[in-house]
Each structure stands twice: as C-alpha cells, then as structure tokens.
Scaffold this active site. Structure first.
Site, PDB file in Angstrom:
ATOM      1  N   ARG A  32       0.832  -1.205   0.000  1.00 31.60           N
ATOM      2  CA  ARG A  32       0.000   0.000   0.000  1.00 31.60           C
ATOM      3  C   ARG A  32       0.865   1.254   0.000  1.00 31.60           C
ATOM      4  O   ARG A  32       1.894   1.307   0.696  1.00 31.60           O
ATOM      5  CB  ARG A  32      -0.946   0.003   1.210  1.00 31.60           C
ATOM      6  CG  ARG A  32      -1.966  -1.120   1.121  1.00 31.60           C
ATOM      7  CD  ARG A  32      -3.053  -1.018   2.172  1.00 31.60           C
ATOM      8  NE  ARG A  32      -3.860  -2.236   2.148  1.00 31.60           N
ATOM      9  CZ  ARG A  32      -4.872  -2.448   1.319  1.00 31.60           C
ATOM     10  NH1 ARG A  32      -5.225  -1.502   0.456  1.00 31.60           N
ATOM     11  NH2 ARG A  32      -5.538  -3.585   1.332  1.00 31.60           N
ATOM     12  N   ASP A  33       0.417   2.235  -0.794  1.00 31.51           N
ATOM     13  CA  ASP A  33       1.130   3.511  -0.847  1.00 31.51           C
ATOM     14  C   ASP A  33       1.044   4.206   0.505  1.00 31.51           C
ATOM     15  O   ASP A  33      -0.004   4.230   1.141  1.00 31.51           O
ATOM     16  CB  ASP A  33       0.532   4.392  -1.951  1.00 31.51           C
ATOM     17  CG  ASP A  33       1.450   5.538  -2.335  1.00 31.51           C
ATOM     18  OD1 ASP A  33       1.985   5.519  -3.454  1.00 31.51           O
ATOM     19  OD2 ASP A  33       1.636   6.452  -1.500  1.00 31.51           O
ATOM     20  N   ILE A  34       2.155   4.785   0.928  1.00 34.50           N
ATOM     21  CA  ILE A  34       2.223   5.421   2.240  1.00 34.50           C
ATOM     22  C   ILE A  34       1.415   6.725   2.287  1.00 34.50           C
ATOM     23  O   ILE A  34       1.039   7.201   3.356  1.00 34.50           O
ATOM     24  CB  ILE A  34       3.711   5.683   2.619  1.00 34.50           C
ATOM     25  CG1 ILE A  34       3.895   5.776   4.116  1.00 34.50           C
ATOM     26  CG2 ILE A  34       4.268   6.904   1.894  1.00 34.50           C
ATOM     27  CD1 ILE A  34       5.349   5.685   4.546  1.00 34.50           C
ATOM     28  N   HIS A 104       7.517   1.307 -10.756  1.00 37.55           N
ATOM     29  CA  HIS A 104       6.336   0.906  -9.994  1.00 37.55           C
ATOM     30  C   HIS A 104       5.083   1.247 -10.775  1.00 37.55           C
ATOM     31  O   HIS A 104       5.037   2.242 -11.495  1.00 37.55           O
ATOM     32  CB  HIS A 104       6.301   1.572  -8.615  1.00 37.55           C
ATOM     33  CG  HIS A 104       6.534   3.052  -8.615  1.00 37.55           C
ATOM     34  ND1 HIS A 104       7.799   3.596  -8.746  1.00 37.55           N
ATOM     35  CD2 HIS A 104       5.684   4.103  -8.512  1.00 37.55           C
ATOM     36  CE1 HIS A 104       7.707   4.916  -8.710  1.00 37.55           C
ATOM     37  NE2 HIS A 104       6.428   5.247  -8.582  1.00 37.55           N
TER      38      HIS A 104
HETATM   39  P1  AMP Z   1       5.848   8.289  -8.196  1.00 40.04           P
HETATM   40  O1  AMP Z   1       5.564   9.770  -8.164  1.00 40.04           O
HETATM   41  O2  AMP Z   1       5.096   7.606  -9.312  1.00 40.04           O
HETATM   42  O3  AMP Z   1       7.331   7.994  -8.196  1.00 40.04           O
HETATM   43  O4  AMP Z   1       5.192   7.710  -6.876  1.00 40.04           O
HETATM   44  C1  AMP Z   1       5.946   7.295  -5.754  1.00 40.04           C
HETATM   45  C2  AMP Z   1       4.957   6.839  -4.715  1.00 40.04           C
HETATM   46  O5  AMP Z   1       5.659   6.153  -3.713  1.00 40.04           O
HETATM   47  C3  AMP Z   1       4.191   7.976  -4.032  1.00 40.04           C
HETATM   48  O6  AMP Z   1       2.784   7.777  -4.244  1.00 40.04           O
HETATM   49  C4  AMP Z   1       4.585   7.836  -2.560  1.00 40.04           C
HETATM   50  O7  AMP Z   1       3.532   8.130  -1.674  1.00 40.04           O
HETATM   51  C5  AMP Z   1       4.998   6.385  -2.488  1.00 40.04           C
HETATM   52  N1  AMP Z   1       5.942   6.027  -1.426  1.00 40.04           N
HETATM   53  C6  AMP Z   1       7.104   6.657  -1.109  1.00 40.04           C
HETATM   54  N2  AMP Z   1       7.712   6.032  -0.094  1.00 40.04           N
HETATM   55  C7  AMP Z   1       6.913   4.990   0.247  1.00 40.04           C
HETATM   56  C8  AMP Z   1       6.994   3.957   1.223  1.00 40.04           C
HETATM   57  N3  AMP Z   1       8.027   3.864   2.076  1.00 40.04           N
HETATM   58  N4  AMP Z   1       5.998   3.047   1.286  1.00 40.04           N
HETATM   59  C9  AMP Z   1       4.945   3.121   0.438  1.00 40.04           C
HETATM   60  N5  AMP Z   1       4.823   4.061  -0.519  1.00 40.04           N
HETATM   61  C10 AMP Z   1       5.785   4.983  -0.613  1.00 40.04           C
END
Ligand code: AMP
Length: 122
Positions: A32-34, A104
């Site tokens: 899950r996204d944080i 991702h």
């Molecule tokens: P992007 O802008 O596509 O690179 O999205 C990166 C995503 O990673 C964002 O939605 C962040 O909220 C998410 N994210 C960053 N660190 C973590 C983490 N430790 N656990 C889960 N999601 C994360």
C-alpha cells in the site's frame, strides 16, 4: 540513469524498511502507498533493479515483464476492484513527476477517479 541501490523501494525489497504488503511472488511485490491518493492505492513493483518503465521494458526479461503484469491483475482482483473499476498508472521521468527511481505501477480504486488527466489547455 543508473539504478540507485539505496532507493526506498530497493530497501523495501531487501526487507530493510517495512511495507504494508498485499502480495509477493518471485517477480513482484505489492504494497500500500504510504500517502494514498484513493481509498485503495497500491504499488506493484518488480523485484529486479529497474529505474522506470523505460528501463524495465528495454532490459527486463519476458518472464519478469509477464510476472509483473500478472501480479498487477491478481492484486486488482484480490482487492476486489474489478467490478467498479480501477486505474493503473506509472510515471517515468521529470514531466511525469516520478519520485521513486524504482519502476512501480500504481493501482487506484475505491471511488470515482474522474477523467484520466486534465485537458491540455487547463
Ligand atoms: P511516483 O511519483 O510515481 O514515483 O510515486 C511514488 C509513490 O511512492 C508515491 O505515491 C509515494 O507516496 C509512495 N511512497 C514513497 N515512499 C513509500 C513507502 N516507504 N511506502 C509506500 N509508498 C511509498
């Protein structure tokens, strides 16, 4: 762009920092996204060291590519998002605001997500 072995998702894969895992197999990990942008917001990542969709689609094996896409479908089904719908999205590079340099795929669901992106002239 060279792969950064110390990016946050590499650390999650190595188990150095925790994640809220929803699925894992040989090729993929989903968690899950944080900072969720929808009631359901999950990230599905390959276990291999790929910076973005560009790197992944050029260098990953057919098995890795198939494995990741199968995982995306399975996660979406397992989370119960298929009937009402979900969006899968991946950002590559500056203009797409990619923040984490490990490929991702986002899965968003759980509400009406609206149109895909804003019109060009807004
Ligand atoms: P992007 O802008 O596509 O690179 O999205 C990166 C995503 O990673 C964002 O939605 C962040 O909220 C998410 N994210 C960053 N660190 C973590 C983490 N430790 N656990 C889960 N999601 C994360």
């Amino acid at each position: 762009m060279a792969y950064d072995e110390n990016n946050i998702f590499a650390k999650i894969i190595r188990g150095e920092i925790p994640c809220d895992k929803v699925y894992e197999d040989d090729h993929a990990l989903a968690f899950r996204d944080i900072n969720p942008q929808a009631p359901t917001h999950v990230l599905v990542i390959p276990k291999g060291p790929y910076v973005s969709s560009d790197d992944f689609t050029e260098k990953a094996s057919d098995a890795e590519i198939a494995g990741l896409m199968r995982a995306v479908g399975k996660v979406a089904r397992d989370l119960g998002t298929v009937a009402d719908g979900y969006r899968m999205l991946s950002n590559h590079g500056r203009d797409a605001h990619q923040e984490v340099p490990h490929f991702h795929i986002h899965i968003f669901a759980g509400k009406n997500l609206g149109r895909m992106i804003k019109p060009v002239d807004s």
